[in-house]
Design an enzyme around this catalytic site. Structure first.
Site, short mmCIF file in Angstrom:
data_model
loop_
_atom_site.label_atom_id
_atom_site.label_comp_id
_atom_site.label_asym_id
_atom_site.label_seq_id
_atom_site.Cartn_x
_atom_site.Cartn_y
_atom_site.Cartn_z
N ARG A 121 0.73 -1.22 0.04
CA ARG A 121 0.14 -0.10 0.19
C ARG A 121 0.81 1.28 -0.07
O ARG A 121 0.41 2.20 -0.30
CB ARG A 121 -0.86 -0.14 1.21
CG ARG A 121 -2.16 -0.88 1.01
CD ARG A 121 -2.70 -1.35 2.41
NE ARG A 121 -2.02 -2.28 3.14
CZ ARG A 121 -2.30 -2.79 4.41
NH1 ARG A 121 -3.75 -1.96 5.00
NH2 ARG A 121 -1.86 -3.39 5.02
N GLY B 142 2.26 -14.21 5.76
CA GLY B 142 1.20 -13.70 6.78
C GLY B 142 1.84 -13.55 8.10
O GLY B 142 3.04 -14.05 8.44
N THR B 143 1.21 -12.69 8.93
CA THR B 143 1.76 -12.29 10.20
C THR B 143 2.17 -13.46 11.14
O THR B 143 2.97 -13.41 12.17
CB THR B 143 0.94 -11.41 10.88
OG1 THR B 143 -0.31 -11.54 11.10
CG2 THR B 143 1.09 -9.72 10.33
N ASN C 32 -7.27 -3.95 17.10
CA ASN C 32 -5.86 -4.56 17.46
C ASN C 32 -4.82 -3.65 16.82
O ASN C 32 -4.80 -3.09 15.83
CB ASN C 32 -5.88 -5.90 16.66
CG ASN C 32 -4.66 -6.73 16.78
OD1 ASN C 32 -3.91 -6.30 17.63
ND2 ASN C 32 -4.26 -7.22 15.74
N ARG D 139 27.92 24.39 2.82
CA ARG D 139 27.92 23.10 2.52
C ARG D 139 28.72 22.40 3.67
O ARG D 139 29.73 23.24 4.17
CB ARG D 139 28.39 23.17 0.98
CG ARG D 139 27.31 23.58 0.05
CD ARG D 139 27.89 23.80 -1.28
NE ARG D 139 28.65 22.53 -1.83
CZ ARG D 139 29.56 22.71 -2.78
NH1 ARG D 139 29.66 23.76 -3.38
NH2 ARG D 139 30.11 21.76 -3.28
N TYR E 50 38.86 25.33 -8.19
CA TYR E 50 38.77 24.24 -9.16
C TYR E 50 39.54 24.25 -10.43
O TYR E 50 39.02 25.40 -11.23
CB TYR E 50 37.34 23.76 -9.17
CG TYR E 50 36.88 22.34 -10.17
CD1 TYR E 50 37.78 21.25 -9.82
CD2 TYR E 50 35.88 22.40 -10.99
CE1 TYR E 50 37.42 20.15 -10.37
CE2 TYR E 50 35.80 21.17 -11.81
CZ TYR E 50 36.60 20.16 -11.45
OH TYR E 50 36.22 18.90 -12.20
N SER F 128 36.45 44.27 -3.27
CA SER F 128 35.25 43.62 -4.05
C SER F 128 35.75 42.98 -5.22
O SER F 128 36.75 43.57 -5.71
CB SER F 128 34.21 44.55 -4.28
OG SER F 128 33.68 45.08 -2.96
N ALA G 230 40.21 46.28 -5.76
CA ALA G 230 38.86 45.76 -6.15
C ALA G 230 39.33 45.34 -7.52
O ALA G 230 40.15 45.76 -8.20
CB ALA G 230 37.83 46.82 -6.13
C1 UD1 Z 1 -2.27 -6.07 11.26
C2 UD1 Z 1 -3.12 -7.01 11.91
C3 UD1 Z 1 -4.35 -6.22 12.24
C4 UD1 Z 1 -3.94 -5.08 13.22
C5 UD1 Z 1 -2.90 -4.28 12.28
C6 UD1 Z 1 -2.29 -3.14 13.26
C7 UD1 Z 1 -2.98 -9.37 11.03
C8 UD1 Z 1 -3.41 -10.38 10.29
N1 UD1 Z 1 -3.53 -8.28 11.30
O1 UD1 Z 1 -2.68 -5.86 10.05
O2 UD1 Z 1 -5.11 -6.94 13.19
O3 UD1 Z 1 -5.11 -4.20 13.34
O4 UD1 Z 1 -1.75 -4.99 11.85
O5 UD1 Z 1 -1.39 -2.32 12.70
O6 UD1 Z 1 -1.93 -9.56 11.94
N2 UD1 Z 1 4.50 -8.88 8.23
C9 UD1 Z 1 5.53 -9.70 7.82
N3 UD1 Z 1 5.52 -11.03 7.18
C10 UD1 Z 1 4.22 -11.12 6.59
C11 UD1 Z 1 3.19 -10.04 6.62
C12 UD1 Z 1 3.35 -9.12 7.29
O7 UD1 Z 1 6.78 -9.60 8.53
O8 UD1 Z 1 4.00 -12.29 5.96
C13 UD1 Z 1 4.85 -7.82 8.90
C14 UD1 Z 1 4.64 -6.56 8.21
O9 UD1 Z 1 5.96 -6.04 7.68
C15 UD1 Z 1 4.25 -5.38 9.00
C16 UD1 Z 1 3.34 -6.32 10.16
O10 UD1 Z 1 3.62 -7.68 9.83
O11 UD1 Z 1 5.34 -4.91 9.80
C17 UD1 Z 1 1.97 -6.37 9.81
O12 UD1 Z 1 1.40 -6.50 8.62
P1 UD1 Z 1 0.60 -5.76 7.74
O13 UD1 Z 1 0.34 -6.39 6.34
O14 UD1 Z 1 0.70 -4.25 7.65
O15 UD1 Z 1 -0.85 -6.16 8.62
P2 UD1 Z 1 -2.37 -5.19 8.54
O16 UD1 Z 1 -3.02 -5.44 7.60
O17 UD1 Z 1 -1.73 -3.65 8.88
CA CA Z 2 0.17 -2.51 9.08
#
Ligand code: UD1
Ligand code: CA
Length: 506
Positions: free
Chosen positions: A16, A85-86, A179, A360, A414, A432, A450
């Protein structure tokens, strides 16, 4: 008590942001979001800090290493090969901890940049205060909950689950308890629960948030604590830093540039306010941008449109601005810096700079020195009480004390291939439009006329001049520019002179 670990998620793609730069490397107040998060984690002095990297890790890893070196902290890097995913990222984070680690895990994300160690500490305290809790979720109630996972509760008010934006059912959109993505976990629960996640959701990802529902299904306790409760606790404990942002901004996630701008604004407001509390007058906080590493002495006055960046250090009783940007610039007591752009420079006490000066790297101005209007300096040491007042370039030069460089002069450093140095002594007065063709030396107490092009050294006390005799060609304009306005003006002036010098009775 067993050890605590902080796990920082920083592996996501950050789609995003629509950026070629990894999301966590975007800056807030001059520091990358990653650095903010790592600093907060390290401030707690936990047993372990694990940073989970993945997307664009060839750029992210060196930054993590550099921050670790800078802070003198051991940071464990855990690689998440594929961004599943997270939940998967959290499991990768666990793999960075010693086998069988059974302490608490504080988990945060590098896209929640303003979360500070005071909040992390209180979150951990809240987690410890409730026995047998599998998860403590840090929550907040933003004005607009869009994008955040919503906290759902059962009939008795206990947390049931976290439902992601894209998975919301009818009626859940209105829930405004969300969250923050920051949690305290019992490590054993986090380990077993992340092993049982599935991708049965709108995004087909392994959601960390599902750990909550898993805990409930195992009859484990889940606790949710609001940011404002933790901030109150930190304030009560006397552990709330002056430059901390308040409430929602502390837990605001950055997913796009609008959110980046909002947290940057909030962070700046907090820093600016802390300087004002410490005795700095800031005329227009809205247009004053001060980065975290900057220091400012009391009774300094900052005019509108000023940006102070990097390691800039301003002394007491200075006047800075308006319209001034200083990056890594040291400014001595009572100096005045007006409409100036400066980088990597040192300005002495009582010096005056600008308006319209360009400093600078390598500029050093002595006590009560002056770098005036339309003056550019680079790698230039200008001694105490010396002045370069107008329209001048000083590059690769050393100027002694009490010297004055005439208007419109150039240190010609230079030759088209290499840079050369010019040395000007003390108590020098140059006319000057003097060109100092480097390498060249001007001795103490020397003068120049000057329009002098100094190609040879000038001994102490000498006057350097190179002006030939001026020749006036009479009536040249009337002859070669007849009927021009200039010719008419000249004609009229000649007639007027003639009339004035004619005897009165004629
Ligand atoms: C996440 C939470 C959401 C919460 C929000 C808060 C989940 C599924 N959702 O959503 O509930 O309200 O954060 O800000 O957890 N990341 C990884 N590996 C991955 C995916 C993500 O390291 O595979 C990291 C991202 O770099 C980021 C964080 O996890 O720093 C959160 O991921 P993001 O995709 O931004 O989650 P949100 O949609 O914001
Ligand atoms: Ca996020």
């Amino acid at each position: 008590m067993s050890e605590t670990a902080v796990v920082i998620l920083a592996a996501g793609a950050g789609t995003r942001m629509r950026s070629k730069t990894a999301k966590v490397l975007h800056r807030v107040g001059g520091r990358t979001m990653l650095e903010h998060t790592i600093r907060a984690a390290c401030d707690l002095a936990p047993g372990h800090v694990v940073v989970v990297v993945g997307h664009q890790r060839e750029e992210v890893i060196p930054v993590v290493e550099q921050i670790g070196e800078q802070l003198g902290q051991d940071l464990v890097i855990a690689v998440q090969d594929e961004q599943l995913g997270t939940g998967h990222a959290a499991a990768c984070g666990l793999s960075g901890l010693p086998d069988g680690f059974d302490g608490d895990v504080l988990l945060t994300a590098a896209d929640v940049p303003l979360l500070n160690s005071d909040v992390l500490r209180e979150l951990h305290n809240a987690h410890l205060a409730t026995n047998e809790t599998a998860v403590t979720i840090l929550t907040f109630r933003p004005e607009n909950p869009f994008g955040y996972g919503r906290i759902t509760r059962d009939a008795s008010g206990d947390v049931d689950a976290i439902v992601e934006q894209k998975d919301l059912q009818t009626g859940q959109h209105e829930i405004n308890e969300v969250n923050s993505g920051v949690y305290a976990f019992d490590a054993a629960h986090l380990r077993s629960a992340t092993a049982n996640l599935n991708t049965d959701n709108a995004q087909g990802e392994l959601y960390l948030t599902d750990v909550v529902a898993i805990a409930r299904s195992e009859a484990r306790h889940v606790h949710a604590v609001e940011i404002n409760t933790l901030i109150t606790a930190a304030k009560t404990a006397g552990a709330w830093a002056d430059a901390n942002v308040t409430g929602d901004m502390c837990v605001a996630g950055v997913n796009d540039r609008a959110q980046l701008s909002a947290v940057s604004r909030a962070y700046n407001d907090a820093i600016v306010a802390s300087h004002m509390r410490a005795g700095v007058t800031i005329e227009d906080p809205a247009t004053t941008w001060i980065e975290a590493g900057v220091t400012i002495g009391p009774d300094t006055l900052i005019y509108p449109n000023v940006q102070l960046r990097g390691t800039t250090a301003i002394g007491e009783a200075c006047e800075i601005g308006p319209d001034t940007t200083l990056t890594n610039v040291t400014v001595g007591t009572a100096a005045v810096v007006i409409r100036t752009h400066g980088t990597d420079a040192e300005l002495g006490a009582g010096s005056t700079i600008g308006p319209f000066a360009y400093l600078r790297p390598g500029t050093k101005l002595g006590v009560k020195g002056k770098i005036g209007t339309f003056v550019e300096t680079k790698n230039a040491t200008i001694g105490d009480n010396s002045k370069v007042p107008h329209l001048t370039y000083v590059g690769d030069a050393t100027i002694g004390e009490h010297s004055n460089i005439g208007a419109s002069s150039v240190f010609v450093n230079y030759d088209g291939i290499t840079k050369h140095h010019t040395t000007v002594g003390s108590h020098v007065r140059t006319g000057s439009d003097t060109m100092f063709v480097a390498p060249v030396d001007v001795g103490d107490g020397a003068f120049s006329g000057a329009g002098t092009v100094i190609r040879r050294n000038v001994p102490p006390g000498a006057l350097a001049v190179m002006a030939g005799q001026q020749r006036n060609i009479e009536n040249w304009v009337m002859r070669y520019r007849p009927d021009s306005a200039a010719a008419k003006a000249a004609q009229a002036a000649q007639e007027k002179r003639a009339a004035e010098s004619a005897p009165a009775d004629e």
